[in-house]
Design an enzyme around this catalytic site. Structure first.
Site, PDB file in Angstrom:
ATOM      1  N   LYS A  44       0.812  -1.193   0.000  1.00  0.00           N
ATOM      2  CA  LYS A  44       0.000   0.000   0.000  1.00  0.00           C
ATOM      3  C   LYS A  44       0.854   1.255   0.000  1.00  0.00           C
ATOM      4  O   LYS A  44       0.384   2.354  -0.257  1.00  0.00           O
ATOM      5  CB  LYS A  44      -0.860   0.026   1.282  1.00  0.00           C
ATOM      6  N   ASP A 104      14.867  -0.337   0.752  1.00  0.00           N
ATOM      7  CA  ASP A 104      15.562  -0.470   2.028  1.00  0.00           C
ATOM      8  C   ASP A 104      16.642  -1.551   1.857  1.00  0.00           C
ATOM      9  O   ASP A 104      17.700  -1.281   1.300  1.00  0.00           O
ATOM     10  CB  ASP A 104      14.500  -0.818   3.082  1.00  0.00           C
ATOM     11  N   LYS A 132      17.177   4.190   0.917  1.00  0.00           N
ATOM     12  CA  LYS A 132      18.089   4.158   2.063  1.00  0.00           C
ATOM     13  C   LYS A 132      19.276   3.291   1.670  1.00  0.00           C
ATOM     14  O   LYS A 132      19.338   2.104   2.018  1.00  0.00           O
ATOM     15  CB  LYS A 132      17.402   3.484   3.265  1.00  0.00           C
ATOM     16  N   ASP A 160       4.018   3.493   6.289  1.00  0.00           N
ATOM     17  CA  ASP A 160       3.390   3.208   7.584  1.00  0.00           C
ATOM     18  C   ASP A 160       4.387   2.676   8.601  1.00  0.00           C
ATOM     19  O   ASP A 160       5.492   2.243   8.271  1.00  0.00           O
ATOM     20  CB  ASP A 160       2.326   2.121   7.404  1.00  0.00           C
ATOM     21  N   ARG A 166      -0.132   6.360   7.509  1.00  0.00           N
ATOM     22  CA  ARG A 166      -0.030   6.407   6.040  1.00  0.00           C
ATOM     23  C   ARG A 166      -0.602   7.699   5.462  1.00  0.00           C
ATOM     24  O   ARG A 166      -0.074   8.233   4.491  1.00  0.00           O
ATOM     25  CB  ARG A 166      -0.799   5.239   5.409  1.00  0.00           C
TER      26      ARG A 166
HETATM   27  P1  IMP Z   1      13.111  -3.974   1.433  1.00  0.00           P
HETATM   28  O1  IMP Z   1      12.598  -5.231   0.860  1.00  0.00           O
HETATM   29  O2  IMP Z   1      13.928  -4.190   2.668  1.00  0.00           O
HETATM   30  O3  IMP Z   1      13.808  -3.083   0.438  1.00  0.00           O
HETATM   31  O4  IMP Z   1      11.873  -3.204   2.020  1.00  0.00           O
HETATM   32  C1  IMP Z   1      11.046  -2.415   1.284  1.00  0.00           C
HETATM   33  C2  IMP Z   1       9.767  -2.176   2.057  1.00  0.00           C
HETATM   34  O5  IMP Z   1      10.021  -1.999   3.456  1.00  0.00           O
HETATM   35  C3  IMP Z   1       9.126  -0.903   1.604  1.00  0.00           C
HETATM   36  O6  IMP Z   1       8.256  -1.120   0.533  1.00  0.00           O
HETATM   37  C4  IMP Z   1       8.419  -0.440   2.836  1.00  0.00           C
HETATM   38  O7  IMP Z   1       7.128  -0.994   2.881  1.00  0.00           O
HETATM   39  C5  IMP Z   1       9.207  -0.994   4.002  1.00  0.00           C
HETATM   40  N1  IMP Z   1      10.067   0.037   4.640  1.00  0.00           N
HETATM   41  C6  IMP Z   1      11.416   0.084   4.659  1.00  0.00           C
HETATM   42  N2  IMP Z   1      11.867   1.162   5.316  1.00  0.00           N
HETATM   43  C7  IMP Z   1      10.768   1.832   5.735  1.00  0.00           C
HETATM   44  C8  IMP Z   1      10.572   3.062   6.481  1.00  0.00           C
HETATM   45  O8  IMP Z   1      11.499   3.789   6.885  1.00  0.00           O
HETATM   46  N3  IMP Z   1       9.285   3.401   6.705  1.00  0.00           N
HETATM   47  C9  IMP Z   1       8.216   2.668   6.272  1.00  0.00           C
HETATM   48  N4  IMP Z   1       8.352   1.534   5.581  1.00  0.00           N
HETATM   49  C10 IMP Z   1       9.626   1.113   5.311  1.00  0.00           C
HETATM   50 MG    MG Z   2       5.293  -1.218   3.768  1.00  0.00          MG
END
Ligand code: IMP
Ligand code: MG
Length: 181
Positions: A44, A104, A132, A160, A166
């Site tokens: 979302k 992330d 990030k 969120d 959100r």
């Molecule tokens: P990844 O798979 O670790 O790259 O995570 C991506 C997902 O983690 C994003 O689509 C977000 O839903 C969530 N996420 C990562 N960091 C944050 C943050 O600082 N705030 C909110 N959601 C985050």
């Molecule tokens: Mg998320």
């Protein structure tokens, strides 16, 4: 400002300006008239970004939605990715642009790309509002990136924490006390 927030990281005007720039860049990059561009909203978290961005892209696009889960209710990634809602149309031969809220660890987007590539799109690119880079575990980068940010947990404009915050219209840094209990 909400008592749960440490600071406002990106205000509405800053977000709006950057989203317009990204839309302009995307419009320029997909200028061939007879191609189909499928823009995928990853639910979302990218819902507001996706809506604002696609409304500013000056060419026809197909709007698609996918839901992926890689998080439990906490602020640390579990590394597990699950497809909750898939695309409603084939993407073979089409240009695909994945619109994500934040990169992330990179796990989610790596998984998504590997899942969509065998469907033979003409091209596949990523547009992420936030990045990030210091948290990356999988080498993956956005083709279009809104803002590179520090390793802090942010919420708002779709993002969120445990489904909260959100719908605030700006992006704020969450106080660590909120998720550290
Ligand atoms: P990844 O798979 O670790 O790259 O995570 C991506 C997902 O983690 C994003 O689509 C977000 O839903 C969530 N996420 C990562 N960091 C944050 C943050 O600082 N705030 C909110 N959601 C985050
Ligand atoms: Mg998320």
């Amino acid at each position: 400002m909400d008592k749960d927030f440490k600071s406002v990281l990106l205000d509405e005007k800053t977000i709006r300006r950057r989203v317009s720039e990204l839309a302009e860049e995307i419009t320029g990059d997909y200028a061939e008239p007879d191609t189909e561009l499928v823009v995928i909203c990853i639910l979302k978290g990218s819902v507001y970004f996706f809506a604002d961005l696609t409304a500013k892209i000056k060419r026809g696009v197909n709007l698609e939605f996918m839901a992926i889960s890689s998080y439990g209710g906490n602020s640390k990634t579990s590394g597990e990715v699950q497809v909750i809602k898939d695309l409603s149309e084939p993407i073979s031969g089409k240009d695909v642009l994945i619109v994500e809220d934040i990169i992330d660890s990179g796990t989610t987007l790596r998984y998504l790309k590997e899942m969509l590539e065998p469907r033979k799109p003409r091209s596949i690119k990523i547009c992420a509002l936030l990045d990030k880079p210091s948290r990356r575990k999988t080498p993956i980068d956005g083709d279009y990136t809104g803002f590179r940010i520090e390793d802090e947990y942010v919420v708002g404009y779709g993002l969120d924490y445990a489904q909260r915050y959100r719908n605030i219209p700006y992006i704020a840094v969450l106080k660590p006390s909120v998720y550290q209990g």
